[in-house]
Design an enzyme around this catalytic site. Structure first.
Site, PDB file in Angstrom:
ATOM      1  N   HIS A 108       1.583   0.341   0.586  1.00 60.05           N
ATOM      2  CA  HIS A 108       1.210   0.100   1.974  1.00 60.05           C
ATOM      3  C   HIS A 108       1.491   1.325   2.849  1.00 60.05           C
ATOM      4  O   HIS A 108       0.683   1.711   3.696  1.00 60.05           O
ATOM      5  CB  HIS A 108       1.989  -1.126   2.473  1.00 60.05           C
ATOM      6  CG  HIS A 108       1.849  -1.407   3.930  1.00 60.05           C
ATOM      7  ND1 HIS A 108       2.863  -1.176   4.828  1.00 60.05           N
ATOM      8  CD2 HIS A 108       0.809  -1.882   4.659  1.00 60.05           C
ATOM      9  CE1 HIS A 108       2.464  -1.518   6.043  1.00 60.05           C
ATOM     10  NE2 HIS A 108       1.216  -1.937   5.971  1.00 60.05           N
ATOM     11  N   GLU A 156       5.632  -3.053  12.411  1.00 60.08           N
ATOM     12  CA  GLU A 156       4.740  -3.988  11.728  1.00 60.08           C
ATOM     13  C   GLU A 156       5.543  -5.032  10.946  1.00 60.08           C
ATOM     14  O   GLU A 156       5.256  -6.226  10.993  1.00 60.08           O
ATOM     15  CB  GLU A 156       3.798  -3.212  10.791  1.00 60.08           C
ATOM     16  CG  GLU A 156       2.765  -4.099  10.120  1.00 60.08           C
ATOM     17  CD  GLU A 156       1.822  -3.340   9.185  1.00 60.08           C
ATOM     18  OE1 GLU A 156       1.931  -2.103   9.086  1.00 60.08           O
ATOM     19  OE2 GLU A 156       0.983  -4.005   8.554  1.00 60.08           O
ATOM     20  N   GLU A 169      -1.128   3.904   2.206  1.00 58.70           N
ATOM     21  CA  GLU A 169      -2.373   3.524   2.887  1.00 58.70           C
ATOM     22  C   GLU A 169      -2.331   3.965   4.353  1.00 58.70           C
ATOM     23  O   GLU A 169      -3.286   4.549   4.876  1.00 58.70           O
ATOM     24  CB  GLU A 169      -2.566   2.005   2.772  1.00 58.70           C
ATOM     25  CG  GLU A 169      -3.699   1.427   3.602  1.00 58.70           C
ATOM     26  CD  GLU A 169      -3.215   0.332   4.548  1.00 58.70           C
ATOM     27  OE1 GLU A 169      -3.367   0.499   5.778  1.00 58.70           O
ATOM     28  OE2 GLU A 169      -2.670  -0.695   4.063  1.00 58.70           O
TER      29      GLU A 169
END
Lengths: 418, 444
Positions: free
Chosen positions: A65, A140, A68
């Site tokens: 993640h 996040e 990314e």
């Protein structure tokens, strides 16, 4: 016959594997203004080791993640600026088993596709960039920590599995992302972002040959295999019967998960499981209507089956004002059905319903591309669904009821902290 | 703007956007409006009726009407039976719902199903029959709706409303609206309030239903594979008997000015702080520069290249998200962000600076161009989503304007930086809402 063939509807899909190992899949949707493209990498949060000189080394949770996020900075500059200049909308996501980069465009599609195929190959991974991203990723993760459904789901996976990395949060934890360095991201990029480990899916009013030619130019040569995913020796039993999470909620959450002793990603089996779950817990089921009548569920209630390499489960539940009563009613309903079996005419209607849903995908290029890519990485073929739904026997669906074994179940509850 | 792409050998150019999806508008003698989007491009078709009421005391009982309607009709009174029929029709969906458009309250009943040409057996006539039965021959015993279904739906909506607290992003936005629009029904959800729901009787809901059928402005919108003339005849057969519809022309929203910015802080044990800021825009849907206002809001915070995302998230690492949202039917601009609770002051300052930057022209030509291109892309992409086309056509119809994407495209292309600045000329911060946990050792 209840399902027609794609060709009869003048729908055509193409798939080819290039010399470099990249698989290119195209579906032509005549008259659609939008072209939707996804470049997927078979690398997700479940991949927990990366090759290193000598042996392999463990990867902190959340690395796929993190990578990314950082890929939007390439050696050619800011990736988003280029998409924005082309007027395209673009995004990326990471899940348990894959990372995907995507765009949607109504003009300049060729330039967008070139950009998509190029930027993922040329990341600009620096220590300063990694440090800056950490702050955003921590925000996040905190946002997810405030989401009760997310917490419940994660707790459920942890209760069902002892070792399997599906236990880990996709984004990792604040501790694990603190360990991620630019060097590690570079090593993971080299190991996993190889054409043989990637798939391109394009849906829209496109020329499949032109798509293949473009992909061939962008990925001219093979670069060897990527690390295969090796599921750990997960025991068939569950890890914990019950998990409770407390946080600020006004309506609690209850979920029951059933761990498959013998998980398989066979599409026929998964289709049967889906039909069984729909027959038992779907909006037209007796159980659903009774739970709704008692005010125990909200619109979010439902069941889903979730499978991948080395794991498989069915989860049912949602928000409820009374988790104890809902749990009791669910067990009662499950027991009754396991004793009496499914209503066969109902299974037949649900088969039609799922065929209708399959055709609905062709009006939603995004949903179609996501399903196609995700299934392909599991070795499944989306376009087999009509045949499967047509031919699946009620007995096969009935057999899947064995999955709902109380000995294989874990319960996750989220309730208010106060 | 775009060169012909080899990826799209035969595609029509953008100028023929309208020709691709011609929208047909028609009015029945009783003033029921009909909007049709006939197209063979899609594999599904749909029909939706929208009744327009006002938000206010009656919001909850109005919203209960579609919720109860989809439970059964006088011919198919059992929900179980109705849903079984829909499953058998290849999963046809029959859904009821409510939404708000400014202070208007929209009640919907929608049917969606696979087109006959995709299936080995035709289903449309039967599905349409179920939809119209549910709407026109509802399950009313005596003078009230079926009490059991009503009770279930009331409790279900009430649970949903209570559940909003679980979704902090949505909760924070609603709390901001409540602070900004005290005494204005706009601050309610489209399903009203829990108190309203509790005070509603089966009789009142039946009364609300009769009011809808007797006088509410009604629009029937359909999309998919159809013969438009035949569709109009069908709609006339189903709705032609309704009494003449009331006139209810669009009225621009009124937003009273406030002298001081209102500030509301709330504490909960959350990990991420939610900062929501409400601005009075001074522009609305009927205004000439509404398009410029949309561009301005998008330059501010619609895209990852927008000012808010760049400055609040990417440069300052203050937030995971920071975005702006526009409701032109209310003249409201909202900025919402998820931030580190300790960084409220700098986050609010940066957001206020970015809003000022739009007004004062503090954005680059490139940022404006990228935003216009992204909006054009959305406009084009919308033609692939019939429900989006019909939704926009409905909004425009309310303003008395036709749906003409090609004109909108030209207008969008013509917008310059002065237009964008001008759209924000009267913007004023009204309310700031902040949700966070109490930090130890921090002054409150």
């Amino acid at each position: 016959m209840i399902a027609r063939r794609l060709e009869e509807l003048d729908l055509h899909h193409y798939e080819s594997r290039l010399d470099s190992g990249l698989t290119v899949s195209t579906l032509v949707l005549p008259q659609f203004a939008k072209t939707y493209a996804m470049l997927g990498v078979r690398y997700g949060s479940m991949d927990t080791r990366v090759p290193a000189p000598g042996a392999s080394r463990p990867i902190p949770a959340g690395t796929a993640h993190f990578l990314e996020h950082r890929l939007f900075e390439s050696t050619d500059g800011n990736v988003m600026d280029r998409f924005a200049a082309l007027g395209a909308s673009y995004n990326a996501f990471t899940d348990y088993f894959q990372t995907a980069y995507l765009f949607s465009a109504t003009s300049e599609e060729e330039a967008c596709l070139d950009h998509l195929l190029t930027f993922v190959q040329h990341p600009h991974l620096t220590a300063a960039g990694v440090d800056k991203e950490r702050g955003i990723i921590v925000q996040e993760l905190r946002m997810y920590r405030d989401m009760p459904e997310h917490r419940s789901w994660h707790a459920l996976l942890n209760a069902l599995y002892h070792l399997h990395p599906v236990r880990q949060e996709i984004g990792g934890s604040e501790q694990s992302v603190a360990e991620i360095t630019a060097d590690l991201l570079i090593a993971c990029h080299q190991a996993f972002y190889r054409p043989s480990n990637m798939r391109l899916v394009v849906v829209g009013d496109v020329d499949p040959k032109a798509v293949v030619a473009q992909a061939e130019r962008a990925f001219p040569t093979p670069s060897g295999p990527a690390p295969a995913f090796a599921p750990p020796a997960e025991p068939p039993t569950i890890s914990q019967e019950r998990v409770e999470t407390t946080m600020a909620v006004s309506v609690p959450i209850l979920e029951i998960g059933f761990k498959d002793r013998d998980p398989s990603t066979d599409l026929g089996q998964e289709t049967a499981t889906g039909l069984m779950a729909e027959a038992l817990f779907g909006e037209s089921s007796d159980l659903y209507l009774e739970l709704h009548r008692q005010g125990l569920i909200t619109d979010g209630f439902g069941a889903q089956s979730f499978t991948g390499p080395g794991f498989g489960l069915v989860a049912v539940g949602g928000e409820t004002i009374d988790p104890e009563r809902l749990e009791g009613e669910l067990w009662r309903g499950i027991e009754t059905i396991r004793k009496n079996g499914l209503d066969h005419t109902r299974v037949d209607r649900l088969r039609r319903r799922q065929i209708g849903q399959f055709w609905g995908l062709f009006d939603r290029p995004e949903a179609l591309a996501h399903a196609w890519l995700g299934m392909a990485f599991q070795g499944q073929d989306l376009f087999e669904l009509p045949d499967l739904l047509e031919s699946i026997t009620v007995t096969a669906v009935d057999e899947r009821l064995t999955l709902l074994d109380p000995a294989q179940a874990a319960v996750s509850v989220v309730r208010d902290a106060s | 703007m775009s060169s012909p792409s080899p990826l799209h050998p035969q595609r029509q150019e953008a100028g023929q956007l309208a020709a691709q999806s011609p929208l047909i508008a028609h009015t029945l003698p009783n003033k029921v409006r009909v909007l049709l989007l006939p197209s063979r491009k899609f594999r599904r078709r749909s029909i939706m009726v929208t009744c327009r009421m006002k938000m206010g005391e009656a919001t909850a009982r109005q919203a209960l009407v579609p919720a109860v309607l989809v439970r059964g009709s006088s011919r198919v009174p059992k929900t179980r039976e109705l849903r079984a029929l829909l499953d058998g029709l290849y999963g046809a969906s029959l859904t009821g719902g409510a939404s708000k458009l400014g202070n208007a309250h929209l009640l919907h009943l929608r049917l969606g199903c696979v087109s006959d040409r995709v299936l080995p057996e035709p289903i449309w006539e039967q599905a349409l029959g179920l939809w119209s039965e549910v709407l026109r021959e509802p399950l009313i015993d005596g003078d009230g709706f079926h009490a059991g279904y009503l009770e279930e739906e009331r409790r279900s909506i009430s649970n949903e409303l209570q559940g909003i607290f679980n979704n902090k992003t949505e909760y924070a936005q609603i709390r901001m609206l409540e602070a900004m629009f005290q005494g204005d029904p706009y601050c309610q959800t489209a399903y009203g309030t829990i108190e309203q729901l509790e005070a509603t009787s089966p009789k009142q809901v039946a009364f609300a239903y009769r009011e809808l059928m007797a006088q509410a402005p009604i629009t029937v919108a359909a999309s998919g594979d159809m013969d438009p003339d035949e569709m109009i005849r069908q709609i006339e057969r189903l709705f032609g008997d309704l009494p003449m519809r009331a006139e209810d022309p669009y009225q621009p929203p009124l937003l009273p000015k406030r002298e001081e910015v209102r500030s509301v802080d709330e504490e909960q044990p959350v990990d991420q702080g939610k900062l929501v800021m409400g601005y009075r825009l001074g522009r609305h849907a009927g205004d000439r520069d509404r398009l410029a206002a949309r561009v301005a809001s998008a330059v501010l915070g619609r895209y990852p290249h927008s000012l808010l995302f760049r400055h609040v998230r990417e440069e300052a690492s203050l937030a995971y998200y920071a975005a702006s949202q526009l409701d032109l039917f209310k003249g409201l601009l909202t900025v919402h962000s998820g931030i580190d609770p300790k960084k409220r002051r700098p986050a609010q300052e940066i957001i206020e600076q970015q809003v000022a930057a739009i007004r004062e022209g503090g954005f680059s030509d490139e940022e404006l161009e990228m935003t216009k291109r992204a909006l054009l892309n959305e406009l084009m992409a919308q033609t692939d989503r019939p429900e989006a086309v019909l939704g926009q056509a409905y909004d425009l119809d309310l303003l008395g304007e036709p749906y003409r994407p090609e004109e909108e495209q030209a207008a969008l292309n013509a917008i310059g930086r002065e237009d964008v600045q001008h759209a924000f000329a009267d913007i004023a911060l009204d309310t700031v809402y902040f949700l966070s946990r109490r930090e130890e050792g921090e002054r409150s």
